[in-house]
Design an enzyme around this catalytic site. Structure first.
Site, PDB file in Angstrom:
ATOM      1  N   CYS A   2      12.869 -14.098  22.481  1.00  0.00           N
ATOM      2  CA  CYS A   2      13.814 -14.274  21.450  1.00  0.00           C
ATOM      3  C   CYS A   2      14.968 -15.562  22.901  1.00  0.00           C
ATOM      4  CB  CYS A   2      14.099 -13.823  20.477  1.00  0.00           C
ATOM      5  SG  CYS A   2      13.104 -12.862  19.869  1.00  0.00           S
ATOM      6  N   ARG A  27      11.810 -20.395  23.447  1.00  0.00           N
ATOM      7  CA  ARG A  27      11.570 -19.476  23.706  1.00  0.00           C
ATOM      8  C   ARG A  27      11.099 -18.363  22.383  1.00  0.00           C
ATOM      9  NH1 ARG A  27      14.364 -17.045  28.159  1.00  0.00           N
ATOM     10  NH2 ARG A  27      14.157 -15.459  27.117  1.00  0.00           N
ATOM     11  N   TRP A  74      10.623 -14.889  17.960  1.00  0.00           N
ATOM     12  CA  TRP A  74       9.259 -15.005  17.912  1.00  0.00           C
ATOM     13  C   TRP A  74       9.285 -13.127  17.283  1.00  0.00           C
ATOM     14  CZ3 TRP A  74       5.535 -12.551  19.976  1.00  0.00           C
ATOM     15  CH2 TRP A  74       4.855 -13.055  21.309  1.00  0.00           C
ATOM     16  N   ASN A 100      17.018  -9.479  21.876  1.00  0.00           N
ATOM     17  CA  ASN A 100      15.939  -9.870  22.771  1.00  0.00           C
ATOM     18  C   ASN A 100      15.099  -8.279  22.875  1.00  0.00           C
ATOM     19  OD1 ASN A 100      14.164 -11.623  23.432  1.00  0.00           O
ATOM     20  ND2 ASN A 100      15.016 -12.145  25.289  1.00  0.00           N
ATOM     21  N   GLY A 101      13.964  -8.290  22.289  1.00  0.00           N
ATOM     22  CA  GLY A 101      12.964  -6.842  23.098  1.00  0.00           C
ATOM     23  C   GLY A 101      12.807  -6.353  22.316  1.00  0.00           C
ATOM     24  N   GLU A 486      -7.553 -24.309  33.703  1.00  0.00           N
ATOM     25  CA  GLU A 486      -6.349 -25.050  33.120  1.00  0.00           C
ATOM     26  C   GLU A 486      -6.150 -26.243  32.593  1.00  0.00           C
ATOM     27  OE1 GLU A 486      -3.530 -24.220  33.166  1.00  0.00           O
ATOM     28  OE2 GLU A 486      -2.251 -25.669  33.290  1.00  0.00           O
ATOM     29  N   LYS A 490      -4.814 -25.734  28.733  1.00  0.00           N
ATOM     30  CA  LYS A 490      -4.062 -27.352  27.923  1.00  0.00           C
ATOM     31  C   LYS A 490      -4.681 -27.562  26.448  1.00  0.00           C
ATOM     32  CE  LYS A 490      -0.805 -26.356  29.632  1.00  0.00           C
ATOM     33  NZ  LYS A 490      -1.037 -25.792  30.599  1.00  0.00           N
ATOM     34  N   GLU A 493      -4.838 -24.568  23.367  1.00  0.00           N
ATOM     35  CA  GLU A 493      -3.012 -24.319  23.759  1.00  0.00           C
ATOM     36  C   GLU A 493      -2.766 -25.716  22.248  1.00  0.00           C
ATOM     37  OE1 GLU A 493      -0.575 -22.723  26.313  1.00  0.00           O
ATOM     38  OE2 GLU A 493      -0.835 -24.240  27.253  1.00  0.00           O
ATOM     39  N   HIS A 509     -26.364 -19.564  33.353  1.00  0.00           N
ATOM     40  CA  HIS A 509     -26.283 -18.478  33.587  1.00  0.00           C
ATOM     41  C   HIS A 509     -25.926 -18.200  31.925  1.00  0.00           C
ATOM     42  CE1 HIS A 509     -27.559 -17.790  37.576  1.00  0.00           C
ATOM     43  NE2 HIS A 509     -26.496 -18.914  37.975  1.00  0.00           N
ATOM     44  N   LYS A 608       7.360 -19.334  24.977  1.00  0.00           N
ATOM     45  CA  LYS A 608       7.744 -20.218  26.749  1.00  0.00           C
ATOM     46  C   LYS A 608       7.509 -19.195  27.225  1.00  0.00           C
ATOM     47  CE  LYS A 608       7.905 -23.350  29.904  1.00  0.00           C
ATOM     48  NZ  LYS A 608       6.739 -23.718  30.267  1.00  0.00           N
TER      49      LYS A 608
END
Ligand code: M6R
Length: 613
Positions: A2, A27, A74, A100-101, A486, A490, A493, A509, A608
């Site tokens: 947050c 965030r 969040w 936050n936490g 990567e 991208k 997400e 395989h 983030k």
């Protein structure tokens, strides 16, 4: 995950706090709220959704005062709703907090509080802290003592700010563990507090960072910092050089787009001060190394999460190839559980944009416990991953706001390359000619990235043709294998399209069974030592009617005869090619998400800084 902002001074706190929240929205962004001390009363405005909704609410129902706290959330405990949004009040309404936490023991604390008659208004763990402080205040008539006592009772990692009607001339900010930072910003007869400095950089560059286990009593004309016992602690005021203009979108539609295009500059900045042009040496003073220490390194363990971990995977190829030191890469969330063998001579190198990722910090703590030397590559100035490391390389790319990491992916690739060359040089693994060649190659990267970015329009046209795909497979080999991971990350997400990254050689395989006319296969097929092998993988996909989108080197005449689409990049030294091959894949993901009209900078379910485990 947050964001926290607070203000105490002579100005109207509301616009300062709301503006700070907007800068921190990356965030966490499922709800937001502020509390303002208005004529001795606490006025709260909260809204589910983004800060813009909170702003509309405040326009309709304004609030003014010179002290205020704010939060963008969040959700961890309780749905993203107005009731669960911070700030949260203590039962008598005299104490209000943003937090936050995660309060790890909140269930037992809540049970106890409920049995004492406390009525909870939200489903959050945070509310327990507000009630505890209020109860302890009733016992002591001293806000600082009440906060201290509450801090000692809650388990877990926390950043918080407390405001009250009982001692309105002060705010109390605290940090316990690694739930994100708490920074104090010093102004002229005014003070700012934020979990992340972009929120307050427009007001002041004079910053003090709280360490874990510290709290600050903040008044408009100053502050004092204490340990949990209340003993005063000395603090260092840092002058932060970042320009707040970094945090603006400028001409771009999204921060991600801006940050992709910023990579020419961010990579030049990454090199800045690290290359001695007299004799083409790399200098990394932040690692505190000398020949003797470098000789003693037997193994490097790279640990990180998500994009940063993929940069670490590239680093394995670079360090093993150039410096001939064995490297193991382990995602940070698994580091502790693999019971890593960290013998004498092991370096653990953590990579993190935010420097606050809980899993990465936990891996660093584990490494510290086991006696390894700790290095980090970190972007966020003043973050925990810098502070706890023995040696650090700063990414020097400025704030990255888009949730999808871009410039904080390419910068550590160059940092890892520099570490490889620096170690090889100190250990005598390479001679002068080789060092010259490697360093000269390195210096070409920003302009190669610039050339790759010039193909943006062509990438956008390809993205337009593929915007409706249901899934994609990304494959690469050697140093470009992590680019497949990567590139796929991208796409998934920000566009919510299922995408899978695979080492190209693994196709046969299993994953090749998925290939048909509807599954595009993105292949990194640049001119590197395994080019021929990748070509045969393209042939295999084509034989199964797969559509092939190839990242290829300009001038390649074979690729156009076999691939359906081509992302051209300029000819690049193969060891450094990941910093360039990723560019069209970042653009491809970006344009697909833009065509789909998605919220690119704040994709669903993500934040983030991931400060929860
Ligand atoms: O701040 P960090 O670099 O430690 O973050 C690590 C990951 O959470 C991050 O890279 C994440 O995977 C990004 N969303 C990727 O774009």
């Amino acid at each position: 995950m947050c964001g926290i902002v607070a203000y105490i001074g002579g100005q109207d706190a509301t616009p300062i706090v709301v503006d700070g929240l907007k800068k921190l929205e990356y965030r966490g962004y499922d709800s937001a709220g502020i509390a303002i001390l208005d004529d001795g009363k606490i006025e709260i405005r909260r809204a589910a959704g983004k800060v813009a909704l909170l702003e509309t609410l405040i326009e309709k129902n304004p609030v003014q005062g010179t002290t205020g706290i704010g939060h963008t959330r969040w959700a961890t405990h309780g749905a993203p709703s107005e009731l669960n949004a911070h700030p949260h009040l203590g039962m008598a309404g005299r104490i209000v907090i943003v937090h936050n936490g995660i309060v790890e023991n909140y269930l037992s604390l809540k049970e106890e509080l409920v049995s004492e008659g406390v009525v909870f208004k939200s489903e959050t763990d945070t509310e327990t802290i507000a009630h505890l402080i209020e109860i302890f205040y009733n016992e002591t008539n001293d806000l600082t003592a009440a906060v201290q006592k509450a801090l000692k009772m809650i388990k877990g990692a926390h950043g918080l700010v407390v405001m009250s009607t009982v001692e309105p001339e002060k705010l109390i900010a605290a940090r316990l563990g690694n739930a994100g930072g708490v920074a104090l910003g010093i102004g002229e007869n005014e003070m700012f507090i934020a979990s992340d400095i972009p929120a307050i950089m427009g007001h002041t560059r004079k910053i003090v960072f709280l360490e874990s286990g510290q709290f600050a009593i903040v008044r408009r004309d100053g502050f004092s910092i204490h340990d949990l016992e209340g003993n005063p602690v000395k603090s260092e005021i840092q002058n932060i050089p970042w320009d707040p203009i970094f945090a603006e979108k400028g001409k771009y539609r999204h921060f991600m787009q801006k940050e992709i295009h910023e990579q020419v500059r961010s990579l030049s900045d990454t090199l800045s001060g690290r290359v001695d042009f007299q004799d083409y040496r790399i200098i990394l003073p932040g690692l505190n190394l000398n020949k003797e220490k470098a000789q003693k390194i037997k193994k490097i363990f790279i640990t990180a999460c998500g994009t940063a971990a993929y940069a670490g995977m590239v680093g394995k190829y670079l360090i093993e190839h150039i410096a001939r030191i064995p490297v193991e890469v382990m995602v940070a969330s698994e580091f502790r559980y693999c019971d890593p063998i960290l013998e004498d001579g092991t370096v653990v190198l953590a990579i993190s944009q935010s420097g606050e990722t809980a899993d990465t910090l936990a891996a660093m703590e584990e490494a510290r416990k086991k006696g390894a030397t700790l290095w980090s590559i970190v972007n966020a100035i003043g973050s925990q991953a810098i502070r706890i490391a023995d040696g650090c390389i700063s990414m020097q790319v400025g704030p990255e706001i888009g949730v999808a990491s871009t410039k904080a992916f390419t910068a550590p690739i160059l940092d890892l390359y520099m570490i490889a060359v620096y170690l090889a040089d100190l250990r005598g693994t390479i001679d002068r000619d080789r060092r010259l060649e490697l360093v000269k190659d390195l210096l070409t990267v920003p302009s190669l990235v610039e050339k790759a970015l010039e193909n943006d329009r062509a990438v956008k046209q390809i993205a337009n043709r593929y915007k409706d795909i249901k899934g994609a497979l990304y494959i690469g080999r050697g140093v470009n294998m992590p680019i497949a991971y990567e590139g796929a990350l991208k796409l998934k997400e920000i566009s919510y399209i299922h995408a899978e990254g695979y080492p190209a050689g693994e196709m046969k395989h299993g994953p090749i069974a998925l290939v048909d006319k509807d599954l595009p296969v993105v292949v990194i097929a640049t001119q590197d030592p395994w080019y021929d092998k990748v070509i045969s993988q393209i042939e295999q996909a084509k034989a199964r009617s797969g559509k092939v989108l190839a990242v290829a080197t300009e001038g390649d005449e074979l690729i156009p005869t076999i691939a359906d689409e081509i992302f051209w990049i300029p000819k690049t030294p193969w060891l450094l090619s990941p910093a360039v091959t990723i560019i069209p894949l970042q653009l491809f993901a970006y344009h697909i998400a833009a065509f789909r009209g998605l919220d690119i900078d704040q994709p669903r379910n993500l934040a983030k800084s991931v400060t929860v485990e």
